[in-house]
Design a protein around this motif. Structure first.
Motif, short mmCIF file in Angstrom:
data_model
loop_
_atom_site.label_atom_id
_atom_site.label_comp_id
_atom_site.label_asym_id
_atom_site.label_seq_id
_atom_site.Cartn_x
_atom_site.Cartn_y
_atom_site.Cartn_z
N PRO A 1 0.83 -1.21 0.00
CA PRO A 1 0.00 0.00 0.00
C PRO A 1 0.86 1.25 0.00
N ARG A 2 0.38 2.28 -0.67
CA ARG A 2 1.13 3.52 -0.77
C ARG A 2 0.48 4.60 0.06
N PRO A 3 1.21 5.16 1.04
CA PRO A 3 0.64 6.25 1.82
C PRO A 3 0.53 7.50 0.97
N PRO A 4 -0.29 8.46 1.38
CA PRO A 4 -0.41 9.69 0.59
C PRO A 4 0.90 10.45 0.55
N ASP A 5 1.15 11.16 -0.57
CA ASP A 5 2.34 11.97 -0.70
C ASP A 5 2.28 13.14 0.28
N LEU A 6 3.44 13.82 0.44
CA LEU A 6 3.52 14.92 1.38
C LEU A 6 2.68 16.11 0.93
N ALA A 7 2.48 16.27 -0.38
CA ALA A 7 1.67 17.38 -0.87
C ALA A 7 0.64 16.83 -1.84
N PRO A 8 -0.60 17.37 -1.84
CA PRO A 8 -1.63 16.84 -2.73
C PRO A 8 -1.26 17.09 -4.18
N ALA A 9 -1.56 16.11 -5.01
CA ALA A 9 -1.27 16.26 -6.43
C ALA A 9 -2.44 16.95 -7.11
N ALA A 10 -2.16 17.67 -8.18
CA ALA A 10 -3.21 18.38 -8.89
C ALA A 10 -4.08 17.43 -9.68
N GLU A 11 -3.52 16.28 -10.10
CA GLU A 11 -4.28 15.31 -10.85
C GLU A 11 -3.76 13.93 -10.52
N PRO A 12 -4.54 12.85 -10.84
CA PRO A 12 -4.12 11.51 -10.47
C PRO A 12 -2.78 11.15 -11.10
N ALA A 13 -2.04 10.29 -10.39
CA ALA A 13 -0.76 9.84 -10.90
C ALA A 13 -0.97 8.93 -12.10
N ALA A 14 -0.01 8.94 -13.01
CA ALA A 14 -0.09 8.04 -14.16
C ALA A 14 0.12 6.61 -13.68
N PRO A 15 -0.43 5.61 -14.41
CA PRO A 15 -0.24 4.21 -14.01
C PRO A 15 1.25 3.88 -13.93
N HIS A 16 1.60 3.07 -12.97
CA HIS A 16 2.99 2.70 -12.72
C HIS A 16 3.08 1.19 -12.69
N PRO A 17 3.80 0.55 -13.62
CA PRO A 17 3.83 -0.91 -13.67
C PRO A 17 4.58 -1.50 -12.50
N GLY A 18 4.15 -2.66 -12.04
CA GLY A 18 4.86 -3.38 -11.00
C GLY A 18 4.67 -2.78 -9.64
N PRO A 19 5.35 -3.36 -8.61
CA PRO A 19 5.21 -2.86 -7.24
C PRO A 19 5.82 -1.48 -7.10
N ARG A 20 5.26 -0.67 -6.19
CA ARG A 20 5.72 0.69 -5.98
C ARG A 20 6.47 0.78 -4.66
N ALA A 21 7.61 1.50 -4.71
CA ALA A 21 8.29 1.80 -3.46
C ALA A 21 7.57 2.96 -2.79
N THR A 22 7.59 3.03 -1.48
CA THR A 22 6.98 4.15 -0.77
C THR A 22 8.01 4.74 0.18
N ALA A 23 7.97 6.06 0.35
CA ALA A 23 8.92 6.72 1.24
C ALA A 23 8.80 6.14 2.65
N GLU A 24 9.93 5.93 3.27
CA GLU A 24 9.95 5.31 4.59
C GLU A 24 9.46 6.25 5.67
N CYS A 25 9.55 7.55 5.44
CA CYS A 25 9.18 8.48 6.49
C CYS A 25 8.73 9.80 5.89
N THR A 26 8.03 10.57 6.69
CA THR A 26 7.69 11.95 6.35
C THR A 26 7.90 12.80 7.60
N VAL A 27 8.23 14.05 7.38
CA VAL A 27 8.41 14.99 8.49
C VAL A 27 7.26 15.97 8.46
N PRO A 28 6.45 16.02 9.52
CA PRO A 28 5.31 16.95 9.54
C PRO A 28 5.77 18.40 9.55
#
Length: 405
Positions: free
Chosen positions: A48-75
């Motif tokens: 599962p992919r957590p939400p990005d740090l900033a909202p995107a203006a439009e949906p992300a393009a399809p990405h083949p295969g498994p997705r890496a996700t950032a290990e951390c975010t700083v509030p």
């Protein structure tokens, strides 16, 4: 049309048969759709992919295969004094701790850094952006700002952002943390503790680990970016930094934004009486050390002094460098006004223009360019968020190896 009882019964049976037929067809179609959708759902449920740090203006393009996700975010930093002991603050501190790493530097000392992925490695990361803080030494702010830019480009799943913290004694570093003087870290000078370790030595270690294919097998690009004092660091490292010479299969780009001064490669300086800014000569000046390092190549420090000047010139004039210049960065606040600096021009904007003209004059084949950011002054966030900043960070300068412009 017949309307006797027998006919009415017959028509009712026909309608019932049609309803049953439609129901059977719908059930078959639903079953076929489920067979197609369920495997796709299970594929993404594994990572599962957590939400990005900033909202995107439009949906992300399809990405083949498994997705890496950032290990951390700083509030974002919380300015509410009444919430210091809240659960939200504790969760924020816990999330921030997951972003902090310690880079060993010897003598039981280390360099603190923020990173969106651990330096131990990640199989999906393809690029790294190393962003160096300014004179205020706020690595946290540099990190959060750059991770937001990466999220805005929908690149968080494949981009490692790292922000080193070059602390001084004023930052009250922990007992095991390295510290520099306020000027030494900007130019690759040695730390006060541990002795004999340059801030450029630390950057070499970061580059070596990022380029290690056993850690990051897909990483093929590192961008070193800095604004203001961080821009001074990035520009000098592009000239004297040694790790990029030994990297295989990894391109290196430099983004130098609004530095106060530049490293010149020969004794010539701009003729400040030339309105066009295109004449250069050895200046007639009482500033006898104008060509000493960090302004020139004479009297270099320990790290930079171990090489022949010809090697430094070769490295810098083949490095891919973008100079980002804020159109309104003409104020004198925190500007270097020493005599060595004033020979480079009146303010940051002018110095940037004159330096590119200098490179065009003496090293026209260098893959360097300059991008002016309209309406922006000395502001890191606005510079990197601009169209020109995004192009430099994510598009790369002169992707076809074009000469300087």
């Amino acid at each position: 049309m017949r309307n006797d009882p027998a006919s009415r019964v017959g028509r009712r049976w026909v309608r019932r048969l049609l309803v049953v037929a439609f129901a059977l067809v719908a059930a078959v179609l639903v079953g076929m759709g489920a067979a197609l959708v369920v495997p796709r759902l299970s594929e993404h449920a594994a990572a599962p992919r957590p939400p990005d740090l900033a909202p995107a203006a439009e949906p992300a393009a399809p990405h083949p295969g498994p997705r890496a996700t950032a290990e951390c975010t700083v509030p974002e930093e919380n300015d509410d004094e009444d919430s210091e002991d809240s659960d939200d603050d504790r969760r924020s501190e816990s999330a921030e701790r997951r972003c902090i790493g310690e880079l060993p530097l010897g003598a039981k000392r280390s360099l603190r850094y923020y990173s969106s992925y651990p330096l131990s490695g990640n199989p999906e990361v393809t690029q790294a952006i190393v962003v160096v803080h300014g004179a205020g030494r706020n690595a946290r702010s540099s990190f959060t700002g750059m991770t937001q830019e990466v999220a805005g480009q929908r690149a968080s799943d494949r981009t490692l952002v790292l922000a080193p913290s070059f602390q001084t004694k004023e930052d009250d570093p922990a007992g095991n943390e390295a510290r520099w003087t306020d000027e030494a870290w900007k130019e690759g000078g040695d730390a006060t503790k541990p002795a004999g370790v340059s801030s450029f030595d630390a950057m070499d270690k970061i580059f070596d680990q990022l380029a290690d294919k056993s850690r990051f097998p897909k990483l093929n690009r590192i961008t070193l970016a800095g604004h203001s004092a961080g821009g001074q660091f990035a520009q000098r490292y592009a000239a004297v930094g040694q790790a990029p010479d030994r990297l295989n299969g990894v391109a290196v780009n430099y983004v130098v934004a609004n530095p106060s001064t530049y490293l010149y490669l020969n004794p010539e300086r701009p003729d400040l009486t030339d309105a066009a800014g295109k004449r250069f000569a050895v200046p007639k000046t009482s500033c006898t050390d104008y060509d000493a390092y960090k302004y020139g190549l004479r009297d270099r420090d320990r790290y930079a002094g171990g090489e022949d000047p010809a090697q430094i010139i070769r490295r810098y004039t083949t490095a891919r460098v973008t100079y980002l210049s804020g159109e309104q960065d003409v104020e004198s606040e925190e500007l270097d006004t020493d005599c060595q600096a004033m020979l480079q021009g009146a303010n940051r904007f002018v110095r940037s223009e004159l330096y590119l003209n200098y490179m065009k004059t003496f090293f026209p084949s260098a893959p360097h360019n300059r991008a002016v950011v309209p309406g922006i002054g000395h502001d890191r966030a606005d510079m990197f968020a601009s169209e020109q900043g995004v192009q430099a960070l994510f598009g790369g300068p002169n992707p076809n190896g074009a000469p300087i412009r």
